[in-house]
Motif scaffolding. Sequence first.
Motif, PDB file in Angstrom:
ATOM      1  N   PRO A  72       0.815  -1.221   0.000  1.00  0.00           N
ATOM      2  CA  PRO A  72       0.000   0.000   0.000  1.00  0.00           C
ATOM      3  C   PRO A  72       0.847   1.268   0.000  1.00  0.00           C
ATOM      4  O   PRO A  72       2.002   1.261   0.460  1.00  0.00           O
ATOM      5  CB  PRO A  72      -0.817  -0.129   1.292  1.00  0.00           C
ATOM      6  CG  PRO A  72      -0.933  -1.597   1.521  1.00  0.00           C
ATOM      7  CD  PRO A  72       0.390  -2.151   1.066  1.00  0.00           C
ATOM      8  N   VAL A  73       0.248   2.349  -0.500  1.00  0.00           N
ATOM      9  CA  VAL A  73       0.967   3.607  -0.645  1.00  0.00           C
ATOM     10  C   VAL A  73       0.223   4.714   0.081  1.00  0.00           C
ATOM     11  O   VAL A  73      -1.015   4.698   0.174  1.00  0.00           O
ATOM     12  CB  VAL A  73       1.151   3.955  -2.144  1.00  0.00           C
ATOM     13  CG1 VAL A  73      -0.190   4.233  -2.812  1.00  0.00           C
ATOM     14  CG2 VAL A  73       2.082   5.147  -2.323  1.00  0.00           C
ATOM     15  N   TRP A  74       0.975   5.653   0.607  1.00  0.00           N
ATOM     16  CA  TRP A  74       0.446   6.892   1.182  1.00  0.00           C
ATOM     17  C   TRP A  74       1.238   8.009   0.533  1.00  0.00           C
ATOM     18  O   TRP A  74       2.470   7.976   0.512  1.00  0.00           O
ATOM     19  CB  TRP A  74       0.663   6.906   2.697  1.00  0.00           C
ATOM     20  CG  TRP A  74       0.101   8.092   3.441  1.00  0.00           C
ATOM     21  CD1 TRP A  74      -1.055   8.127   4.155  1.00  0.00           C
ATOM     22  CD2 TRP A  74       0.682   9.399   3.580  1.00  0.00           C
ATOM     23  NE1 TRP A  74      -1.236   9.375   4.715  1.00  0.00           N
ATOM     24  CE2 TRP A  74      -0.169  10.172   4.377  1.00  0.00           C
ATOM     25  CE3 TRP A  74       1.857   9.985   3.087  1.00  0.00           C
ATOM     26  CZ2 TRP A  74       0.099  11.500   4.701  1.00  0.00           C
ATOM     27  CZ3 TRP A  74       2.130  11.308   3.404  1.00  0.00           C
ATOM     28  CH2 TRP A  74       1.252  12.052   4.206  1.00  0.00           C
ATOM     29  N   SER A  75       0.560   9.043   0.005  1.00  0.00           N
ATOM     30  CA  SER A  75       1.281  10.128  -0.664  1.00  0.00           C
ATOM     31  C   SER A  75       0.708  11.464  -0.237  1.00  0.00           C
ATOM     32  O   SER A  75      -0.486  11.595   0.043  1.00  0.00           O
ATOM     33  CB  SER A  75       1.213   9.987  -2.196  1.00  0.00           C
ATOM     34  OG  SER A  75      -0.132   9.997  -2.646  1.00  0.00           O
ATOM     35  N   GLY A  76       1.592  12.456  -0.187  1.00  0.00           N
ATOM     36  CA  GLY A  76       1.185  13.801   0.192  1.00  0.00           C
ATOM     37  C   GLY A  76       2.233  14.465   1.062  1.00  0.00           C
ATOM     38  O   GLY A  76       3.312  13.920   1.293  1.00  0.00           O
ATOM     39  N   ARG A  77       1.914  15.669   1.534  1.00  0.00           N
ATOM     40  CA  ARG A  77       2.819  16.374   2.438  1.00  0.00           C
ATOM     41  C   ARG A  77       2.834  15.650   3.784  1.00  0.00           C
ATOM     42  O   ARG A  77       1.775  15.345   4.350  1.00  0.00           O
ATOM     43  CB  ARG A  77       2.367  17.821   2.639  1.00  0.00           C
ATOM     44  CG  ARG A  77       2.532  18.700   1.406  1.00  0.00           C
ATOM     45  CD  ARG A  77       2.112  20.134   1.677  1.00  0.00           C
ATOM     46  NE  ARG A  77       0.702  20.228   2.023  1.00  0.00           N
ATOM     47  CZ  ARG A  77       0.231  20.633   3.185  1.00  0.00           C
ATOM     48  NH1 ARG A  77       1.071  20.979   4.164  1.00  0.00           N
ATOM     49  NH2 ARG A  77      -1.067  20.690   3.415  1.00  0.00           N
ATOM     50  N   ILE A  78       4.014  15.373   4.286  1.00  0.00           N
ATOM     51  CA  ILE A  78       4.129  14.643   5.550  1.00  0.00           C
ATOM     52  C   ILE A  78       4.060  15.656   6.689  1.00  0.00           C
ATOM     53  O   ILE A  78       5.068  16.167   7.183  1.00  0.00           O
ATOM     54  CB  ILE A  78       5.412  13.794   5.572  1.00  0.00           C
ATOM     55  CG1 ILE A  78       5.351  12.781   4.413  1.00  0.00           C
ATOM     56  CG2 ILE A  78       5.561  13.069   6.908  1.00  0.00           C
ATOM     57  CD1 ILE A  78       6.559  11.876   4.308  1.00  0.00           C
ATOM     58  N   GLY A 110      -0.746  -5.505   8.746  1.00  0.00           N
ATOM     59  CA  GLY A 110       0.340  -6.391   8.336  1.00  0.00           C
ATOM     60  C   GLY A 110       0.725  -6.262   6.880  1.00  0.00           C
ATOM     61  O   GLY A 110       1.270  -7.198   6.294  1.00  0.00           O
ATOM     62  N   THR A 111       0.501  -5.088   6.298  1.00  0.00           N
ATOM     63  CA  THR A 111       0.708  -4.923   4.857  1.00  0.00           C
ATOM     64  C   THR A 111       1.980  -4.180   4.493  1.00  0.00           C
ATOM     65  O   THR A 111       2.416  -4.224   3.346  1.00  0.00           O
ATOM     66  CB  THR A 111      -0.458  -4.132   4.253  1.00  0.00           C
ATOM     67  OG1 THR A 111      -0.539  -2.851   4.903  1.00  0.00           O
ATOM     68  CG2 THR A 111      -1.771  -4.885   4.413  1.00  0.00           C
ATOM     69  N   GLY A 112       2.564  -3.456   5.461  1.00  0.00           N
ATOM     70  CA  GLY A 112       3.620  -2.514   5.115  1.00  0.00           C
ATOM     71  C   GLY A 112       3.032  -1.270   4.475  1.00  0.00           C
ATOM     72  O   GLY A 112       1.821  -1.206   4.191  1.00  0.00           O
ATOM     73  N   LEU A 113       3.880  -0.271   4.256  1.00  0.00           N
ATOM     74  CA  LEU A 113       3.408   0.988   3.678  1.00  0.00           C
ATOM     75  C   LEU A 113       4.589   1.740   3.093  1.00  0.00           C
ATOM     76  O   LEU A 113       5.663   1.802   3.704  1.00  0.00           O
ATOM     77  CB  LEU A 113       2.738   1.849   4.747  1.00  0.00           C
ATOM     78  CG  LEU A 113       2.039   3.132   4.279  1.00  0.00           C
ATOM     79  CD1 LEU A 113       0.800   2.795   3.450  1.00  0.00           C
ATOM     80  CD2 LEU A 113       1.653   4.008   5.473  1.00  0.00           C
ATOM     81  N   ARG A 114       4.377   2.316   1.908  1.00  0.00           N
ATOM     82  CA  ARG A 114       5.353   3.216   1.304  1.00  0.00           C
ATOM     83  C   ARG A 114       4.786   4.620   1.334  1.00  0.00           C
ATOM     84  O   ARG A 114       3.710   4.868   0.801  1.00  0.00           O
ATOM     85  CB  ARG A 114       5.652   2.792  -0.138  1.00  0.00           C
ATOM     86  CG  ARG A 114       6.429   1.483  -0.240  1.00  0.00           C
ATOM     87  CD  ARG A 114       6.596   1.057  -1.679  1.00  0.00           C
ATOM     88  NE  ARG A 114       7.377  -0.161  -1.787  1.00  0.00           N
ATOM     89  CZ  ARG A 114       7.290  -1.036  -2.788  1.00  0.00           C
ATOM     90  NH1 ARG A 114       6.434  -0.816  -3.782  1.00  0.00           N
ATOM     91  NH2 ARG A 114       8.029  -2.123  -2.799  1.00  0.00           N
TER      92      ARG A 114
END
Length: 350
Positions: A187-193, A210-214
Amino acid sequence: MSPLRVALVASARFPLRQPFPGGLEAHTWQLATQLRERGHHVTVFGGRGSDPALGVRELPGLPTLSAHARADVSMPAEWFLAEHHAYLSLMLDLARTGRDYDVVHNNSLHYLPVAMADTLPVRLLTTLHTPPTPWLESAVALAPGTSSFAAVSRATARQWRGTVEAPVVPNGVDTAFWTPGPGGGVPVWSGRIVPEKGPVEAILAARRAGTGLRLAGPTPDARFFREQVAPLLGDGIEHVGHLDHTDLVRLVGSASVAVISPCWDEPYGLVVAEALACGTPVAGFDRGALPELLDDTCGVLARPGDVDGLAAAITAAARLDRAAARRRAVGTCSVETMVDGYERRYRELA
């Protein structure tokens, strides 16, 4: 119909170039580009270092100040004074030269274009890209009837109701550029941190699923990233950096799910539209405009702030049909629909 002459006011603080500092800059760049492709004459006023292809007229930065002025107790933060000076300079200039345009379209979040709208010889259209803020709401209240408005979502229009009525012109993405990917990946998360975008909540939910994340995006709040986000990296959680859109298309299209975890009332959420265009279903918090962009064919929403619920949403969203996500983007989130809406507003005001 004849082409329009549009003055497009952008951020003075951040450049309009890839990798974009945020969704507002990406939106403004896209709008200027698409309007020009339709034959309109667009003059962009924006921050230094913007994409040369836009031919941006750069807004001035911090004015030269005497040592006495700098030492005065009223001296604000330099970024605040620089923005004030930039928009004051622009509005005074447009008061003199505004007849060179048919309409001035304000895409900034600053109060001065709204407060000084009645000094212009043409109409000012302000897009409300944010929930009500004290400075902007004050300017609207003190200058009633001098500006016209548009809101980027029904949720944002509702928040502004009572202060101003704003027809909705939803944001959009170029679905010819944001194209479907194979999916199936982390899975991905994108945007201003930043805190209001909820990267910590997304990381915690991904761990529980339990999927991890980028995570992909800039880190404008260095302290927040250092103290709250960086300690959570590792063991399948990775910050891949601040990517341009070409790399983001590949990343988002490779993901099984896009995690969207706003901790504020997200006015629109370009990252949602981008994910759907890539065929990537969304797991998110039920806040702001997200319910407008998603239906049960392409997204799963959890209660705001519910990390366990978001973890369950990640698992459920991964089972959704990627083709349905793409259809949703093409049908409701296209840049063509957005530009059609602004063309109509411009002609109403010109």
